[in-house]
Design an enzyme around this catalytic site. Structure first.
Site, PDB file in Angstrom:
ATOM      1  N   HIS A  60       0.763  -1.206  -0.411  1.00 34.80           N
ATOM      2  CA  HIS A  60      -0.013  -0.205  -0.404  1.00 34.80           C
ATOM      3  C   HIS A  60       0.730   1.460   0.277  1.00 34.80           C
ATOM      4  O   HIS A  60       1.093   2.341  -0.905  1.00 34.80           O
ATOM      5  CB  HIS A  60      -0.779   0.285   1.112  1.00 34.80           C
ATOM      6  CG  HIS A  60      -1.528  -0.967   1.797  1.00 34.80           C
ATOM      7  ND1 HIS A  60      -3.276  -1.389   1.237  1.00 34.80           N
ATOM      8  CD2 HIS A  60      -1.700  -2.642   1.127  1.00 34.80           C
ATOM      9  CE1 HIS A  60      -3.957  -2.167   0.716  1.00 34.80           C
ATOM     10  NE2 HIS A  60      -3.638  -3.046   1.060  1.00 34.80           N
ATOM     11  N   ASP A 108      -6.372   5.129   1.507  1.00 36.73           N
ATOM     12  CA  ASP A 108      -6.535   3.994   0.694  1.00 36.73           C
ATOM     13  C   ASP A 108      -7.726   3.465   1.825  1.00 36.73           C
ATOM     14  O   ASP A 108      -8.281   4.081   2.845  1.00 36.73           O
ATOM     15  CB  ASP A 108      -5.575   2.736   1.624  1.00 36.73           C
ATOM     16  CG  ASP A 108      -5.048   1.800   1.569  1.00 36.73           C
ATOM     17  OD1 ASP A 108      -6.097   0.770   1.769  1.00 36.73           O
ATOM     18  OD2 ASP A 108      -3.879   1.212   1.028  1.00 36.73           O
ATOM     19  N   ALA A 124      14.894  -6.612  -1.907  1.00 35.24           N
ATOM     20  CA  ALA A 124      16.131  -6.373  -3.488  1.00 35.24           C
ATOM     21  C   ALA A 124      15.310  -5.434  -3.887  1.00 35.24           C
ATOM     22  O   ALA A 124      14.124  -5.350  -4.406  1.00 35.24           O
ATOM     23  CB  ALA A 124      15.309  -8.002  -4.234  1.00 35.24           C
ATOM     24  N   GLN A 182      13.026  -5.174  -6.886  1.00 35.41           N
ATOM     25  CA  GLN A 182      12.559  -5.927  -7.629  1.00 35.41           C
ATOM     26  C   GLN A 182      11.804  -5.548  -9.322  1.00 35.41           C
ATOM     27  O   GLN A 182      12.230  -6.201 -10.149  1.00 35.41           O
ATOM     28  CB  GLN A 182      10.852  -6.376  -7.000  1.00 35.41           C
ATOM     29  CG  GLN A 182      10.100  -6.547  -7.589  1.00 35.41           C
ATOM     30  CD  GLN A 182       9.117  -8.337  -7.037  1.00 35.41           C
ATOM     31  OE1 GLN A 182       9.557  -9.023  -5.935  1.00 35.41           O
ATOM     32  NE2 GLN A 182       7.654  -7.022  -7.148  1.00 35.41           N
ATOM     33  N   HIS A 240       4.341 -14.603  -5.040  1.00 35.28           N
ATOM     34  CA  HIS A 240       3.134 -15.068  -4.228  1.00 35.28           C
ATOM     35  C   HIS A 240       1.915 -14.432  -4.181  1.00 35.28           C
ATOM     36  O   HIS A 240       0.701 -14.761  -3.764  1.00 35.28           O
ATOM     37  CB  HIS A 240       3.286 -14.061  -2.448  1.00 35.28           C
ATOM     38  CG  HIS A 240       3.902 -12.685  -2.310  1.00 35.28           C
ATOM     39  ND1 HIS A 240       4.319 -11.973  -3.422  1.00 35.28           N
ATOM     40  CD2 HIS A 240       3.088 -11.536  -1.683  1.00 35.28           C
ATOM     41  CE1 HIS A 240       4.084 -10.867  -3.033  1.00 35.28           C
ATOM     42  NE2 HIS A 240       3.345 -10.571  -2.833  1.00 35.28           N
ATOM     43  N   TRP A 277      -1.008  -8.015  -5.784  1.00 33.51           N
ATOM     44  CA  TRP A 277      -1.260  -7.581  -6.698  1.00 33.51           C
ATOM     45  C   TRP A 277       0.134  -6.135  -7.031  1.00 33.51           C
ATOM     46  O   TRP A 277      -0.101  -5.639  -7.903  1.00 33.51           O
ATOM     47  CB  TRP A 277      -2.998  -6.468  -6.356  1.00 33.51           C
ATOM     48  CG  TRP A 277      -3.028  -5.443  -7.546  1.00 33.51           C
ATOM     49  CD1 TRP A 277      -3.119  -4.521  -8.051  1.00 33.51           C
ATOM     50  CD2 TRP A 277      -3.436  -5.929  -8.368  1.00 33.51           C
ATOM     51  NE1 TRP A 277      -4.127  -4.276  -8.712  1.00 33.51           N
ATOM     52  CE2 TRP A 277      -4.083  -5.074  -9.799  1.00 33.51           C
ATOM     53  CE3 TRP A 277      -3.591  -8.223  -9.202  1.00 33.51           C
ATOM     54  CZ2 TRP A 277      -4.771  -5.485 -10.944  1.00 33.51           C
ATOM     55  CZ3 TRP A 277      -4.222  -8.302  -9.944  1.00 33.51           C
ATOM     56  CH2 TRP A 277      -4.490  -7.121 -11.278  1.00 33.51           C
ATOM     57  N   SER A 323       3.176  -7.044  -6.756  1.00 35.09           N
ATOM     58  CA  SER A 323       3.968  -7.877  -7.716  1.00 35.09           C
ATOM     59  C   SER A 323       2.872  -8.117  -9.252  1.00 35.09           C
ATOM     60  O   SER A 323       3.921  -8.431 -10.086  1.00 35.09           O
ATOM     61  CB  SER A 323       4.750  -9.350  -6.682  1.00 35.09           C
ATOM     62  OG  SER A 323       5.424  -8.680  -6.225  1.00 35.09           O
ATOM     63  N   ASP A 378      -5.271 -11.501  -1.321  1.00 35.28           N
ATOM     64  CA  ASP A 378      -6.594 -11.682  -2.666  1.00 35.28           C
ATOM     65  C   ASP A 378      -5.113 -11.938  -3.472  1.00 35.28           C
ATOM     66  O   ASP A 378      -5.439 -12.663  -4.849  1.00 35.28           O
ATOM     67  CB  ASP A 378      -6.092  -9.496  -2.818  1.00 35.28           C
ATOM     68  CG  ASP A 378      -4.760  -9.562  -3.147  1.00 35.28           C
ATOM     69  OD1 ASP A 378      -3.898  -9.097  -2.053  1.00 35.28           O
ATOM     70  OD2 ASP A 378      -4.064  -8.796  -3.112  1.00 35.28           O
ATOM     71  N   GLN A 379      -4.158 -13.156  -2.550  1.00 43.23           N
ATOM     72  CA  GLN A 379      -3.538 -13.404  -3.713  1.00 43.23           C
ATOM     73  C   GLN A 379      -3.751 -14.293  -4.611  1.00 43.23           C
ATOM     74  O   GLN A 379      -3.254 -14.687  -5.573  1.00 43.23           O
ATOM     75  CB  GLN A 379      -2.566 -13.441  -2.591  1.00 43.23           C
ATOM     76  CG  GLN A 379      -1.508 -12.213  -2.646  1.00 43.23           C
ATOM     77  CD  GLN A 379      -0.515 -12.610  -0.866  1.00 43.23           C
ATOM     78  OE1 GLN A 379       0.033 -13.675  -0.813  1.00 43.23           O
ATOM     79  NE2 GLN A 379      -0.206 -11.818  -0.289  1.00 43.23           N
TER      80      GLN A 379
END
Length: 460
Positions: free
Chosen positions: A19, A124, A335, A337, A352, A355, A357, A376-377
């Site tokens: 978030h 949010d 890292a 990403q 995983h 959202w 990612s 949500d994953q």
């Protein structure tokens, strides 16, 4: 007398990495258009958001006005690495303490309101009290920023018949809602954040028509969205990574690898693999013979900067690092990403499926081996693998209580990087990645949605 800003923007994120990150990206997008943008969070989470920013020139942060709002100290327990439930309950003390941001936030709103012709609050859903505080200000208006995709949102609070019909048409079966979250978290959200009399006139979503067009159209007819504007502006993450500056050492290693040959493994900031799962992943990486970068770190605590937060309990099997020397890298810290996913040598992301990612991987055109953990994953993994068909499942959600074995990990890797079916998946993700990147470019759907939002908040 100091001149008022015509439009000032205040962004209020929930204190979890996915978030904080998305709303900081959005803040930078708006500040790059010349708006005075304010970002308000707890002192710890302001620092967390700034220290982990990727994809922007670090100097861009100077364009944001950061406000560190005080809250009481809170317990900072470690994650339970070997818990059978992956939901990050160890973060509850931080979440509960976050509620205390409301009083200093109210004072900040008063100050910004008096210095602006119009004050725009973007919050949010889990910071919905910011919108409630804005209701008392004559020149303020609030907007809900959804850090989760439309597909997942359609499943709450219940599945409509039109959504159920679309799911059947695509042969999709949603994971049970109660299996993805803890009862404690649901009660926490309902008690503290979910305002059934929402005053927001519009919603901003980090998604795009090319990914979720069918679901966005359905969302417009849901009770909470009827009569309201929906601005699908995603991805908010940068799609072109700036060159120069400091580079992580793993990127120099990536430079030397063949195109599309490297598997990137990272399972998010809120959970971590169990000791047995770490062992099976290690065995799978040895057996797969693929090049890899594996981010193996402890899950975030509520305060990631506390001394005790530097501990990690993830131990690799004896001899593993010698076995994979030269073929793989294990990163024990944060890292880069976005840089890894944008690199031409990266060919697969074992994720995983948070959202954030998902959006980063899809926008960079990298297929996903999905291993969902919570929230949500599982729904995101379903969207990626069964609807968009740009990934494979490492483990189906209904087998979440079973240990993922090395052979299943190898099989998921091979489906993308070895077997013929991987060629079709790569072709689809390449096409989709180009479409997603085009969406945020001039003339794209997402770019048009952002321009529409800007026109809306600057209206006379």
């Amino acid at each position: 007398m100091e001149q008022k800003s015509k439009v000032s923007i205040l962004v209020v994120p929930f204190p979890a990495q996915g978030h904080l990150n998305q709303l900081l990206h959005f803040s930078l997008l708006l500040s790059s258009r010349g708006f005075p943008v304010h970002y308000a969070a707890t002192p710890t989470h302001v620092l967390q958001a700034k220290s982990r920013l990727q994809g922007w020139n670090p100097s861009s942060l100077h364009s944001i006005h950061f406000h560190s709002l005080p809250i009481p100290q809170f317990p900072n327990p470690p994650p339970d690495q070997n818990s059978t439930i992956k939901f990050p309950s160890h973060l509850f003390p931080a979440f509960k303490a976050f509620i205390n941001i409301r009083a200093p936030l109210s004072s900040l709103l008063q100050t910004l309101s008096s210095a602006s012709t119009r004050l725009v609050i973007v919050h949010d859903p889990l910071s919905s009290f910011a919108g409630k505080e804005a209701d008392s200000l004559p020149n303020a208006e609030s907007y809900n920023f959804q850090c989760l995709g439309a597909f997942f949102q359609l499943s709450f609070p219940q599945v409509s018949e039109s959504f159920a019909e679309l799911l059947r048409a695509h042969d999709l079966v949603l994971p049970a809602r109660d299996s993805c979250r803890t009862k404690e978290f649901v009660e926490f959200v309902n008690r503290n954040y979910y305002d059934k009399e929402k005053s927001e006139s519009s919603t901003i979503i980090n998604t795009c028509m090319k990914l979720e067009g069918e679901f966005l159209e359905l969302l417009r007819h849901e009770p909470d969205f009827v009569g309201k504007k929906i601005f699908a502006i995603g991805p908010v993450n940068p799609i072109a990574i700036p060159e120069g500056g400091h580079r992580h050492e793993c990127l120099y290693w990536l430079d030397k690898q063949p195109e599309g040959s490297v598997l990137y493994l990272s399972f998010g900031s809120t959970t971590m693999l169990s000791e047995n799962e770490v062992e099976q992943v290690a065995i799978g990486l040895v057996q797969s013979r693929q090049r890899f970068i594996w981010v193996l770190k402890s899950a975030d605590r509520g305060n990631i900067f506390a001394e005790e937060a530097k501990e990690t309990s993830s131990k690799l099997p004896p001899g593993f690092e010698k076995e994979v020397e030269g073929r793989g890298i294990v990163i024990r810290d944060w890292a880069p990403q976005l840089d890894i996913l944008a690199h031409k040598s990266t060919g697969l992301f074992m994720s995983h499926c948070g959202w954030n990612s998902c959006m980063e991987s899809l926008s960079m055109g990298v297929p996903i081996a999905a291993w969902p953990m919570h929230s949500d994953q599982p729904a995101n993994a379903l969207l990626v693998t069964k609807y968009l068909k740009v990934g494979v499942m490492v483990r189906e959600w209904d087998r979440r209580e079973e240990l993922v074995m090395a052979k299943d990990i190898v099989e998921a890797i091979n489906k993308i990087m070895v077997y013929d079916e991987g060629k079709e998946i790569k072709q689809r993700i390449n096409t989709l990645g180009e479409a997603v990147r085009a969406a945020v470019s001039d003339g794209g759907f997402s770019n048009a949605a952002l321009e529409s939002f800007i026109a809306h908040i600057t209206r006379c």
